[in-house]
Scaffold this active site. Sequence first.
Site, PDB file in Angstrom:
ATOM      1  N   ARG A   1     -19.678  21.127 -10.843  1.00 36.21           N
ATOM      2  CA  ARG A   1     -19.134  21.327 -12.243  1.00 36.21           C
ATOM      3  C   ARG A   1     -17.884  22.056 -12.055  1.00 36.21           C
ATOM      4  O   ARG A   1     -16.348  21.425 -11.742  1.00 36.21           O
ATOM      5  CB  ARG A   1     -18.914  21.654 -13.184  1.00 36.21           C
ATOM      6  CG  ARG A   1     -18.340  21.339 -14.262  1.00 36.21           C
ATOM      7  CD  ARG A   1     -18.367  21.643 -15.528  1.00 36.21           C
ATOM      8  NE  ARG A   1     -19.868  22.155 -16.391  1.00 36.21           N
ATOM      9  CZ  ARG A   1     -20.097  23.194 -16.874  1.00 36.21           C
ATOM     10  NH1 ARG A   1     -19.608  23.987 -16.867  1.00 36.21           N
ATOM     11  NH2 ARG A   1     -21.940  23.525 -16.915  1.00 36.21           N
TER      12      ARG A   1
ATOM     13  N   TYR B   1       4.974   8.302 -22.679  1.00 33.75           N
ATOM     14  CA  TYR B   1       3.921   7.553 -22.188  1.00 33.75           C
ATOM     15  C   TYR B   1       2.567   7.338 -23.693  1.00 33.75           C
ATOM     16  O   TYR B   1       2.654   7.810 -24.884  1.00 33.75           O
ATOM     17  CB  TYR B   1       2.493   8.025 -22.182  1.00 33.75           C
ATOM     18  CG  TYR B   1       1.227   7.293 -21.815  1.00 33.75           C
ATOM     19  CD1 TYR B   1       1.450   6.031 -21.051  1.00 33.75           C
ATOM     20  CD2 TYR B   1       0.234   7.642 -21.731  1.00 33.75           C
ATOM     21  CE1 TYR B   1      -0.167   5.000 -20.846  1.00 33.75           C
ATOM     22  CE2 TYR B   1      -1.263   7.015 -21.290  1.00 33.75           C
ATOM     23  CZ  TYR B   1      -1.312   5.854 -21.086  1.00 33.75           C
ATOM     24  OH  TYR B   1      -2.401   5.171 -20.491  1.00 33.75           O
TER      25      TYR B   1
ATOM     26  N   ASP C   1       4.647  14.596 -17.144  1.00 32.43           N
ATOM     27  CA  ASP C   1       3.827  13.733 -16.324  1.00 32.43           C
ATOM     28  C   ASP C   1       4.995  13.367 -15.503  1.00 32.43           C
ATOM     29  O   ASP C   1       5.848  12.555 -16.632  1.00 32.43           O
ATOM     30  CB  ASP C   1       3.832  13.190 -18.157  1.00 32.43           C
ATOM     31  CG  ASP C   1       2.758  11.907 -17.443  1.00 32.43           C
ATOM     32  OD1 ASP C   1       2.489  10.970 -15.856  1.00 32.43           O
ATOM     33  OD2 ASP C   1       2.556  10.624 -18.209  1.00 32.43           O
TER      34      ASP C   1
ATOM     35  N   LYS D   1      -3.221   5.062 -11.387  1.00 35.62           N
ATOM     36  CA  LYS D   1      -1.620   4.369 -10.736  1.00 35.62           C
ATOM     37  C   LYS D   1      -1.265   4.039  -9.338  1.00 35.62           C
ATOM     38  O   LYS D   1      -2.010   3.984  -8.838  1.00 35.62           O
ATOM     39  CB  LYS D   1      -0.658   5.186 -11.539  1.00 35.62           C
ATOM     40  CG  LYS D   1      -0.583   5.125 -13.142  1.00 35.62           C
ATOM     41  CD  LYS D   1      -0.885   3.705 -13.316  1.00 35.62           C
ATOM     42  CE  LYS D   1      -1.139   4.116 -15.201  1.00 35.62           C
ATOM     43  NZ  LYS D   1      -0.525   4.821 -16.300  1.00 35.62           N
TER      44      LYS D   1
HETATM   45  C1  LIG Z   1      -1.195   5.388 -17.493  1.00 32.46           C
HETATM   46  C2  LIG Z   1      -0.507   6.392 -17.641  1.00 32.46           C
HETATM   47  C3  LIG Z   1      -1.138   7.334 -18.765  1.00 32.46           C
HETATM   48  C4  LIG Z   1      -2.178   7.880 -18.453  1.00 32.46           C
HETATM   49  O1  LIG Z   1      -3.393   7.117 -17.485  1.00 32.46           O
HETATM   50  P1  LIG Z   1      -5.134   6.929 -17.625  1.00 32.46           P
HETATM   51  O2  LIG Z   1      -5.240   6.836 -16.148  1.00 32.46           O
HETATM   52  O3  LIG Z   1      -4.625   5.165 -17.456  1.00 32.46           O
HETATM   53  O4  LIG Z   1      -5.566   7.267 -18.638  1.00 32.46           O
HETATM   54  C5  LIG Z   1      -0.574   8.549 -18.484  1.00 32.46           C
HETATM   55  N1  LIG Z   1       0.482   9.307 -18.281  1.00 32.46           N
HETATM   56  C6  LIG Z   1       1.506   7.397 -17.462  1.00 32.46           C
HETATM   57  C7  LIG Z   1       3.231   8.114 -17.155  1.00 32.46           C
HETATM   58  C8  LIG Z   1       1.260   6.489 -17.236  1.00 32.46           C
HETATM   59  O5  LIG Z   1       1.091   5.671 -16.677  1.00 32.46           O
END
Ligand SMILES: *Cc1c(COP(=O)(O)O)cnc(C)c1O
Length: 394
Positions: free
Chosen positions: A59, A112, A184, A209
Amino acid sequence: MSKNAKQATQIVSLGRDKKYTKGIINPPVFRASTVVFETLDDMRFAIKNKTNGELFYGRRGTPTHFSFQEAISELEGGAGTALYPSGAGAISGALLSFLKSDDHLLMVDTAYEPTRDLCNNLLAGFGIETTYYDPMIGAGIRELIQPNTKVLFLESPGSITMEVQDVPTLSRIAHEHDIIVMLDNTWASPINSRPFEMGVDISIQAATKYIVGHSDVMMGTATANEQYWPQLRENSYLMGQTTSPDDVFLAARGLRTLGVRMAQHHKNGLKVANWLAQRPEVDHLRHPAFESCPGHEFFKRDFSSANGLFSFVLKQGDLKSVKAFVEGMAHFKMGFSWGGYESLILGVFGIEKIRSATQWDSSKPLIRLHIGLEDPDDLIADLAQAFERYNQAL
Ligand SMILES: *Cc1c(COP(=O)(O)O)cnc(C)c1O
């Protein structure tokens, strides 16, 4: 590798230390739960050094993880990186590592949507109060700070509507009040902005992404500065956050081509956006590199490049005409997660329902695009057809 290497060199080289790779180009996939020790002394050494790259327990990670964590930390410019099974996991993991009952959270209004839902549901249930603020608030954030404000959360550009925030100003004011600044940073990815130089304490990526880049892995990262790294690392460990080494291998593989992919997404995106800007049906673009995007001046100051994700607002339309636009595309597919090599299209409705500190005029439909690595001329031809269908349906 030299710390002064240029970014393209870093992307290719970071985390490929021989202690992780044993001399193979890519760090191998180490699958592990148990790590065994020969002697009690060995075990005690591992316990003592479990946070500085000694193998201790599955972990805590394996060399596959350590290598990727080191690369992301260096690219983001922070002290350490915690890995999570999704971007949403990284957001909740970072927030829950620092917030407790009766704390106050300042959350950007354009976050988001699942981040908003987390605040309104889980965090509210724990007695953590959230105030949403206008992404363009700048120094006005001062008026929203309370004695119990613990975290200021940013997402720049904003989700769907793409407002770019004045990160250095917001961070400076937050720090005057000992507030932790979280960002973020998914849109910039770890290569198009310098979050820690702008005062961010914790930078979060939905690695799902652009880092992964091939639409085949879910992963999140949260990178902290020296001050907050130990607490983030330990609380994420306590919450049992781990990622599969196979997934980390794929994320690390994606990372190696992040620079060239981003440059191409940016170039293709601009070509399509410039074409859209000339269309009579388009009210304005929500692309940070265009003046029509709120916060464009901060984009120019704080980002080295855009990418393939942006939106545009139509002068008019309804469900029927937007449906005619987005359905029947030859190359664009309809889907949420962006950052892969493929182009995506989304007609977004109900934006006003996920805003509370700002107003959104829903009478003008918004379409979000992710421009992939196809030839942009094909994408433009596809959009030209979409406008024809849309105009007939108006
Ligand atoms: C897609 C996204 C998330 C979440 O990511 P996941 O891997 O789909 O949980 C968070 N913040 C932003 C800006 C995103 O585009």
